[in-house]
Write an enzyme that holds these catalytic residues in place. Structure first.
Site, PDB file in Angstrom:
ATOM      1  N   ILE A  65       0.823  -1.222   0.000  1.00  0.00           N
ATOM      2  CA  ILE A  65       0.000   0.000   0.000  1.00  0.00           C
ATOM      3  C   ILE A  65       0.851   1.264   0.000  1.00  0.00           C
ATOM      4  O   ILE A  65       0.409   2.302  -0.503  1.00  0.00           O
ATOM      5  CB  ILE A  65      -1.007  -0.007   1.166  1.00  0.00           C
ATOM      6  CG1 ILE A  65      -2.110   1.014   0.894  1.00  0.00           C
ATOM      7  CG2 ILE A  65      -0.344   0.230   2.502  1.00  0.00           C
ATOM      8  CD1 ILE A  65      -3.420   0.707   1.484  1.00  0.00           C
ATOM      9  N   SER A  80      -7.552  -4.919  10.174  1.00  0.00           N
ATOM     10  CA  SER A  80      -7.781  -5.830  11.318  1.00  0.00           C
ATOM     11  C   SER A  80      -7.336  -7.278  11.106  1.00  0.00           C
ATOM     12  O   SER A  80      -7.473  -8.090  12.021  1.00  0.00           O
ATOM     13  CB  SER A  80      -9.257  -5.843  11.765  1.00  0.00           C
ATOM     14  OG  SER A  80      -9.572  -4.713  12.551  1.00  0.00           O
ATOM     15  N   GLY A 109       3.202  -3.766  11.440  1.00  0.00           N
ATOM     16  CA  GLY A 109       2.405  -4.095  10.256  1.00  0.00           C
ATOM     17  C   GLY A 109       2.357  -2.960   9.256  1.00  0.00           C
ATOM     18  O   GLY A 109       3.346  -2.262   9.013  1.00  0.00           O
ATOM     19  N   ASP A 169       0.910  -0.132   9.484  1.00  0.00           N
ATOM     20  CA  ASP A 169       1.124   1.153  10.162  1.00  0.00           C
ATOM     21  C   ASP A 169       2.615   1.517  10.158  1.00  0.00           C
ATOM     22  O   ASP A 169       3.001   2.630   9.751  1.00  0.00           O
ATOM     23  CB  ASP A 169       0.586   1.016  11.602  1.00  0.00           C
ATOM     24  CG  ASP A 169       0.377   2.344  12.299  1.00  0.00           C
ATOM     25  OD1 ASP A 169       0.637   3.394  11.679  1.00  0.00           O
ATOM     26  OD2 ASP A 169      -0.054   2.330  13.466  1.00  0.00           O
TER      27      ASP A 169
HETATM   28  P1  ADP Z   1      -4.289  -4.710  12.159  1.00  0.00           P
HETATM   29  O1  ADP Z   1      -3.657  -4.299  13.460  1.00  0.00           O
HETATM   30  O2  ADP Z   1      -5.462  -3.822  11.757  1.00  0.00           O
HETATM   31  O3  ADP Z   1      -4.595  -6.161  12.099  1.00  0.00           O
HETATM   32  P2  ADP Z   1      -1.843  -5.091  10.555  1.00  0.00           P
HETATM   33  O4  ADP Z   1      -0.985  -4.032   9.982  1.00  0.00           O
HETATM   34  O5  ADP Z   1      -1.263  -5.982  11.596  1.00  0.00           O
HETATM   35  O6  ADP Z   1      -3.181  -4.330  11.063  1.00  0.00           O
HETATM   36  O7  ADP Z   1      -2.398  -6.000   9.383  1.00  0.00           O
HETATM   37  C1  ADP Z   1      -3.402  -5.604   8.495  1.00  0.00           C
HETATM   38  C2  ADP Z   1      -3.129  -6.192   7.132  1.00  0.00           C
HETATM   39  O8  ADP Z   1      -2.165  -5.393   6.467  1.00  0.00           O
HETATM   40  C3  ADP Z   1      -2.566  -7.615   7.161  1.00  0.00           C
HETATM   41  O9  ADP Z   1      -3.305  -8.395   6.240  1.00  0.00           O
HETATM   42  C4  ADP Z   1      -1.123  -7.411   6.702  1.00  0.00           C
HETATM   43  O10 ADP Z   1      -0.658  -8.539   5.988  1.00  0.00           O
HETATM   44  C5  ADP Z   1      -1.262  -6.228   5.791  1.00  0.00           C
HETATM   45  N1  ADP Z   1      -0.036  -5.463   5.485  1.00  0.00           N
HETATM   46  C6  ADP Z   1       1.133  -5.404   6.155  1.00  0.00           C
HETATM   47  N2  ADP Z   1       2.000  -4.595   5.510  1.00  0.00           N
HETATM   48  C7  ADP Z   1       1.366  -4.131   4.399  1.00  0.00           C
HETATM   49  C8  ADP Z   1       1.720  -3.285   3.316  1.00  0.00           C
HETATM   50  N3  ADP Z   1       2.923  -2.699   3.226  1.00  0.00           N
HETATM   51  N4  ADP Z   1       0.781  -3.046   2.337  1.00  0.00           N
HETATM   52  C9  ADP Z   1      -0.444  -3.597   2.407  1.00  0.00           C
HETATM   53  N5  ADP Z   1      -0.834  -4.410   3.401  1.00  0.00           N
HETATM   54  C10 ADP Z   1       0.059  -4.679   4.389  1.00  0.00           C
END
Ligand code: ADP
Length: 178
Positions: free
Chosen positions: A18, A124, A39, A41
């Protein structure tokens, strides 16, 4: 990549990162402090630079299901919409409603700021533990419903990190549009 037309807008699924999206806004799956985390964030703050965190600090957090907007800093996207999905704890704590609210309120902010193209991660489904298939259905239903009732947002792109997430969203979408 999958692309469907909803009303006058496009709903798209891609597998990717993203932080690389050139949409007007990207959505961050933040935690309620808005002060950064792991993640997606962590990836957004790393790629976007310190300006995003500076603005986040002034916002004083964000309750679950709500959304806030900041600059995109060094990202290609001009804005980051920070939303907080629910922590999944069995499914009887209004998780589906809160997850739908996170998508809906993010899209409402996009409308308010006249942003036509928005990219979402799978909110999530990482650290917060929401089962992927169920989360995909909630996410897509909410986006479809928004696009059916608002023509100002022209593109909603789900950027799925890895094949497993992509396939879950792909299956959920086929089920919803058939
Ligand atoms: P949450 O705390 O809402 O679960 P996370 O960041 O742990 O948020 O995960 C949410 C989703 O984002 C997961 O499916 C993870 O694989 C995905 N994710 C992690 N890094 C990226 C990225 N750079 N781009 C898109 N999605 C991502």
């Amino acid at each position: 990549m999958v692309k469907v037309t909803i009303n006058k807008s496009i709903l798209e699924l891609i597998e990717g990162d993203i932080t690389e999206q050139e949409t007007d806004a990207i959505v961050n799956a933040a935690n309620s402090s808005l002060l950064g985390g792991g993640g997606v964030d962590g990836a957004i703050h790393r790629a976007g630079g310190t300006k995003i965190l500076e603005e986040c600090r002034k916002l004083g957090g964000c309750p679950t299901g709500e959304a806030r907007i900041t600059t995109g800093g060094n990202l290609k996207a001009k804005y980051v919409i920070h939303t907080v999905g629910p922590v999944y704890s069995g499914g009887k704590k209004r998780e589906a409603e809160l997850l739908a609210n996170a998508y809906k309120n993010s899209l409402s902010l996009a409308s308010q700021f006249k942003l036509k193209r928005v990219a979402f991660p799978s909110i999530s489904t990482g650290a917060y533990g929401y089962p992927l298939d169920d989360a995909a259905t909630v996410a897509l239903k909410t986006a479809i419903n928004y696009l059916k009732t608002h023509t100002d947002v022209e593109l909603v792109r789900f950027v799925l990190f890895g094949q497993k997430a992509y396939q879950a969203y792909d299956r959920a979408l086929q089920e919803l549009v058939k």
